[in-house]
Motif scaffolding. Structure first.
Motif, PDB file in Angstrom:
ATOM      1  N   UNK A 174      11.500   5.462  -3.308  1.00  0.00           N
ATOM      2  CA  UNK A 174      11.801   4.151  -2.713  1.00  0.00           C
ATOM      3  C   UNK A 174      10.498   3.372  -2.677  1.00  0.00           C
ATOM      4  N   UNK A 175      10.488   2.230  -3.393  1.00  0.00           N
ATOM      5  CA  UNK A 175       9.279   1.440  -3.582  1.00  0.00           C
ATOM      6  C   UNK A 175       9.124   0.461  -2.428  1.00  0.00           C
ATOM      7  N   UNK A 176       8.146   0.739  -1.555  1.00  0.00           N
ATOM      8  CA  UNK A 176       7.790  -0.181  -0.469  1.00  0.00           C
ATOM      9  C   UNK A 176       6.357  -0.628  -0.580  1.00  0.00           C
ATOM     10  N   UNK A 177       5.783  -0.556  -1.792  1.00  0.00           N
ATOM     11  CA  UNK A 177       4.366  -0.880  -1.960  1.00  0.00           C
ATOM     12  C   UNK A 177       4.109  -2.365  -1.743  1.00  0.00           C
ATOM     13  N   UNK A 178       4.929  -3.208  -2.356  1.00  0.00           N
ATOM     14  CA  UNK A 178       4.785  -4.668  -2.232  1.00  0.00           C
ATOM     15  C   UNK A 178       3.318  -5.065  -2.405  1.00  0.00           C
ATOM     16  N   UNK A 179       2.820  -4.885  -3.615  1.00  0.00           N
ATOM     17  CA  UNK A 179       1.396  -5.004  -3.877  1.00  0.00           C
ATOM     18  C   UNK A 179       0.917  -6.427  -4.126  1.00  0.00           C
ATOM     19  N   UNK A 216       7.245   5.244  -0.683  1.00  0.00           N
ATOM     20  CA  UNK A 216       5.842   4.918  -0.929  1.00  0.00           C
ATOM     21  C   UNK A 216       5.525   3.554  -0.341  1.00  0.00           C
ATOM     22  N   UNK A 217       4.465   3.495   0.497  1.00  0.00           N
ATOM     23  CA  UNK A 217       4.062   2.241   1.146  1.00  0.00           C
ATOM     24  C   UNK A 217       2.554   2.102   1.006  1.00  0.00           C
ATOM     25  N   UNK A 218       2.080   0.882   0.670  1.00  0.00           N
ATOM     26  CA  UNK A 218       0.645   0.649   0.594  1.00  0.00           C
ATOM     27  C   UNK A 218       0.025   0.734   1.993  1.00  0.00           C
ATOM     28  N   UNK A 219      -1.210   1.157   2.007  1.00  0.00           N
ATOM     29  CA  UNK A 219      -1.875   1.379   3.296  1.00  0.00           C
ATOM     30  C   UNK A 219      -2.276   0.090   4.000  1.00  0.00           C
ATOM     31  N   UNK A 220      -1.996  -1.084   3.385  1.00  0.00           N
ATOM     32  CA  UNK A 220      -2.265  -2.345   4.068  1.00  0.00           C
ATOM     33  C   UNK A 220      -1.080  -2.812   4.915  1.00  0.00           C
ATOM     34  N   UNK A 225       4.498   1.311   8.189  1.00  0.00           N
ATOM     35  CA  UNK A 225       4.367   2.766   8.092  1.00  0.00           C
ATOM     36  C   UNK A 225       4.655   3.408   9.447  1.00  0.00           C
ATOM     37  N   UNK A 226       4.160   2.813  10.487  1.00  0.00           N
ATOM     38  CA  UNK A 226       4.392   3.342  11.831  1.00  0.00           C
ATOM     39  C   UNK A 226       5.869   3.300  12.195  1.00  0.00           C
ATOM     40  N   UNK A 227       6.539   2.197  11.863  1.00  0.00           N
ATOM     41  CA  UNK A 227       7.965   2.072  12.192  1.00  0.00           C
ATOM     42  C   UNK A 227       8.798   3.098  11.409  1.00  0.00           C
ATOM     43  N   UNK A 228       8.490   3.321  10.159  1.00  0.00           N
ATOM     44  CA  UNK A 228       9.248   4.268   9.341  1.00  0.00           C
ATOM     45  C   UNK A 228       9.031   5.690   9.861  1.00  0.00           C
ATOM     46  N   UNK A 229       7.802   6.043  10.119  1.00  0.00           N
ATOM     47  CA  UNK A 229       7.532   7.398  10.601  1.00  0.00           C
ATOM     48  C   UNK A 229       8.187   7.642  11.957  1.00  0.00           C
ATOM     49  N   UNK A 242       1.506   7.175   1.930  1.00  0.00           N
ATOM     50  CA  UNK A 242       0.642   6.003   2.006  1.00  0.00           C
ATOM     51  C   UNK A 242      -0.251   5.989   0.759  1.00  0.00           C
ATOM     52  N   UNK A 243      -0.097   4.930  -0.037  1.00  0.00           N
ATOM     53  CA  UNK A 243      -0.869   4.839  -1.277  1.00  0.00           C
ATOM     54  C   UNK A 243      -1.947   3.784  -1.099  1.00  0.00           C
ATOM     55  N   UNK A 244      -3.049   3.882  -1.853  1.00  0.00           N
ATOM     56  CA  UNK A 244      -4.130   2.901  -1.714  1.00  0.00           C
ATOM     57  C   UNK A 244      -3.697   1.519  -2.204  1.00  0.00           C
ATOM     58  N   UNK A 245      -4.251   0.529  -1.609  1.00  0.00           N
ATOM     59  CA  UNK A 245      -3.941  -0.858  -1.987  1.00  0.00           C
ATOM     60  C   UNK A 245      -4.674  -1.205  -3.277  1.00  0.00           C
TER      61      UNK A 245
END
Length: 835
Positions: A174-179, A216-220, A225-229, A242-245
């Protein structure tokens, strides 16, 4: 032991990899991610395009004037690639027509125009609390009927992706990166609708049955990320990474490479490696479709930029004019600054503010002068390789740029232009400000157009070949039926004891052809001597005639040469006397020919009665041939008389010979040419006659020749009368003594020529078999006489025309003396021959 290249083993390592290239632009996300998603007022009119996905348009189910409800289906399709669209609100359809598209081109596309009634009334819905009561096929079918497509930007039909990946999926990502900078719609969706999003992910997991599910969510995006966890606390069916921005880590292939370290081979799909990827917005839309029974009629859109005071994310109904959204968030319109649709990297300038919101719209940016600068002028490429170093796919953008400009489609394909994800990194780092993405998009469109034409041509070829095969098959079947019917008829005839009609007809045709071949065979009578040898006397006679004619021609030429050197001082009066004698002789010959023509039929009849029992063919045996010969003799005599009259008439209009001695020479030369021509024609006529069928074989031809001769004689007589009438109106020769002299010279030349011809004819006749011995010679003589009469008439006309264009004799008196000498020599020669 697991395969180290297996996608599951790599996912379970909880390790992150990196992809080549990429950039770190300014994020600019804090402007719009601080407020929750909100709803806006509905517009008065909705403009719903019938195509909002990657695929063909569906078939319209409504007409102008129809009343629709919120969520009602407007189009339908017949496969998963043709998604339907739905009404965003209740109201009345006031138009189905082209409307400006939400595309960089701004071209119009077919849209359904709906006027709202203000009620926003839903169709009848049947929400459920547990999706487990539905089968996977039912869920896929409902996802298709409710128009769910990928909301990450590609808008690929979700139902087609789920159906294609059935029982092959190992990992669901599931793509939540939104880069991309500025865009925060997925970030706010994960924060504000966390549980609904996770429920949509579980529905996808239920359909695909993967072994691992990764969000997968970008670390920015720390709040998301907090809400999902927090929502996943106590469950282990979904793991968060959490992937790097880094831009473009949200791209499909790049995100897989970050999570697994594996590259997707060129031309392959992720499902071939057991991976399926969906966007967080798509997962949320699936939850609403399955659980809430709501079709896709709205999506979250980010409204940002310094020209918008009330920035944030809103629920935008599909079909809402973009200007309506901006007006409700305090947009400050400024013609100096454009409005962008999408992010700053992959978006484009909006061609019209009236464009509607579609499933592809995720962000609208209205920048001011701090965020937007006028485009720098494009410069030449300096081959710095910055674009190739930053390309996340590993392409050579500088080479593709040259191929795109030159429209070298083959080279563009060879360098894998189709692998370009149009992320915009190359244009972002280019120091020459070359808009590479625009070139690549145009080249892709051109290649697609060429491929489409080729595909249609191939389809047309296949249809043509199929048609030809069908026609040939039908022809063969028709021929077989005809043959079977013919065989059946033959069998019936044979069984009844009758004759086969086809065979009988063929036999008759064959017999008829054989008879015709026998009839067409020529029958030639072969003459032989008493000892059995072939009789070649006819052929020998023809050769002798040709030899004598050639000798006569040679003699005439030598005599003319001798006459030209006669002494000039002879008495011209003798020449005049000789000319008068020649005229009298010609007249007497004409009278004798007329008497002979009367006596010949009687003699022919008498001789025919005496020799009737003889078997050798001759003129005496055929009275018609004798009549032909008589007619030819009369025509010849009449023609000579007419030529004498015509010569006298022509002489009347010419100067006297004593004043113009050159004309006398001209007349003599004409006489010599005429004699030579007549000899040549006689030889040619004999040669042609030898190759023609003989008159004795066909007596009808002799009768035809006689009729032609009579008609010709009659016509010549009429021409003579006409010439005499014309001559009566001209000045007389007695008024001009010079013309009398010319006439005398012409008469002398003609008399000499006739005497020579008479002698030559007597010599030839003495050496040749008589007409009585060979009837074919009579036919030859008749043909020669006809040709000679016609030729003399033509030569007379030609001589008159040539004489009119020649110079006068007055300028050269010596030629007159030469002509007089020639005339005297001819007269003297004629007298000697007579003695």
């Amino acid at each position: 032991m697991s395969n180290p290249n297996d996608v599951l083993s790599r996912i379970r390592q909880n390790k992150l990899w990196d992809f080549p290239g990429g950039i770190h632009p300014a994020e600019m996300k804090s402007q719009s991610n601080k407020k929750p998603i909100r709803s806006l007022h509905l517009p008065k009119f909705f403009y719903v395009p019938v195509v909002q996905h990657a695929g063909p348009a569906g078939e319209l189910m409504v007409n102008v004037g129809d009343t629709v409800l919120k969520g009602q289906q407007l189009t339908k399709g017949d496969n998963y690639r043709t998604l339907p669209v739905h009404s965003p609100t209740s109201g009345k359809i006031i138009g189905i027509e082209p409307y400006v598209a939400t595309h960089a081109s701004g071209l119009p596309e077919l849209s359904v125009i709906i006027e709202t009634d203000g009620k926003d009334e839903w169709i009848e819905r049947q929400p459920i609390d547990d999706f487990l009561q539905l089968t996977s096929d039912q869920i896929i079918q409902k996802v298709y009927q409710y128009g769910i497509a990928g909301l990450g930007g590609a808008v690929f039909p979700t139902s087609a992706k789920l159906s294609f990946a059935d029982k092959r999926c190992k990992v669901l990502i599931i793509n939540g990166a939104e880069c991309e900078p500025y865009i925060t719609c997925d970030d706010r969706l994960m924060q504000d609708y966390t549980y609904d999003l996770l429920e949509g992910i579980r529905i996808l997991r239920y359909v695909l049955r993967p072994e691992e599910v990764v969000l997968a969510i970008e670390d920015n995006k720390p709040k998301a990320i907090k809400a999902i966890k927090k929502a996943l606390k106590g469950s282990d069916d979904i793991s968060v990474r959490e992937i790097p921005t880094k831009y473009p880590s949200g791209a499909n292939d790049q995100l897989i490479q970050v999570l697994t370290g594996l590259e997707i081979p060129q031309g392959k799909r992720t499902i071939e490696m057991g991976i399926v990827m969906h966007n967080v917005g798509t997962a949320y839309a699936v939850k609403r479709a399955i659980m809430d029974d709501e079709p896709l009629i709205e999506r979250v859109v980010t409204l940002t930029g310094d020209k918008i005071r009330n920035k944030g994310n809103v629920w935008a109904r599909l079909g809402t004019p973009i200007i309506h959204l901006l007006e409700q968030v305090d947009y400050q319109a400024d013609e100096r600054f454009p409005v962008f649709l999408g992010g700053p990297m992959m978006g484009f300038i909006l061609p019209s503010m009236q464009s509607p919101v579609t499933k592809t719209v995720n962000c609208i940016i209205a920048p001011d002068h701090f965020e937007y600068a006028p485009l720098e002028p494009e410069r030449n490429c300096i081959r710095c390789s910055s674009c190739s170093d930053a390309c996340p796919v590993g392409l050579l953008p500088q080479q593709l740029y040259w191929f795109a400009r030159a429209e070298d489609h083959d080279k563009s394909k060879e360098y894998h232009l189709d692998a370009c994800i149009e992320c915009g990194v190359c244009a972002y780092v280019c120091p020459s400000y070359i808009p590479l993405i625009q070139y690549f998009r145009q080249e892709k469109a051109k290649i697609e157009e060429v491929d489409e034409k080729a595909r249609k041509a191939e389809e047309a070829k296949i249809r043509f070949e199929a048609r030809e095969a069908r026609l040939n098959k039908e022809k063969e079947a028709r021929t077989a039926r005809i043959q079977q019917a013919a065989e059946k008829r033959r069998e019936e005839v044979s069984a009844s004891g009758g004759e086969d009609p086809v065979k009988a007809a063929l036999a008759r045709l064959k017999a008829k052809k054989a008879e015709g071949a026998v009839a067409e065979q020529p029958t030639q009578a072969v003459q032989a001597k008493a000892n059995g040898e072939p009789d070649n006397s006819d052929l020998m006679a023809q050769r002798k005639a040709r030899r004598l004619a050639k000798q006569a021609e040679t003699q005439g030429t030598s005599e003319d040469a001798r006459a030209s050197v006669v002494v000039e001082n002879e008495d011209p009066r003798k020449a005049a006397v000789a000319a008068a004698l020649a005229r009298a002789k010609a007249k007497k010959e004409a009278q004798q020919a007329e008497k002979l023509s009367v006596a010949e039929p009687v003699e022919a009849n008498a001789e025919s009665s005496t020799n009737g029992s003889t078997s050798s063919p001759s003129v005496e045996n055929d009275p018609r041939k004798a009549a032909v010969a008589a007619a030819l003799a009369r025509a010849k005599a009449k023609k000579e008389a007419q030529q004498a009259v015509s010569s006298a008439q022509n002489f009347a209009n010419e100067p006297k010979a004593e004043d113009d001695p050159r004309k006398v020479a001209v007349a003599a030369a004409l006489a010599r040419a005429k004699a030579k021509k007549e000899a040549q024609q006689a030889v040619s006529s004999e040669q042609n006659f030898a190759n023609e069928p003989k008159a004795e074989d066909d007596p009808r031809k002799a009768a035809v020749a006689a009729a032609i001769a009579r008609a010709k004689a009659k016509k010549e007589a009429q021409q003579a009368v006409s010439s005499e009438q014309n001559f009566a109106n001209e000045p007389k020769a007695e008024d001009d003594p010079r013309k009398a002299a010319v006439a005398a010279a012409i008469a002398r030349a003609k008399a000499k020529k006739e005497a020579q011809q008479a002698v030559s004819s007597e010599q030839n006749f003495a050496n040749e078999p008589t007409v009585e011995d060979d009837p074919r010679k009579a036919a030859v003589a008749a043909a020669i006489a006809r040709a000679k009469a016609k030729k003399e008439a033509q030569q007379a006309v030609s001589s008159e025309q040539n004489f009119a264009n020649e110079p006068t004799v007055e300028d050269d008196p010596r030629k007159a003396a030469v002509a007089a000498a020639i005339a005297r020599a001819k007269a003297k020669k004629e007298a000697m021959k007579q003695q």
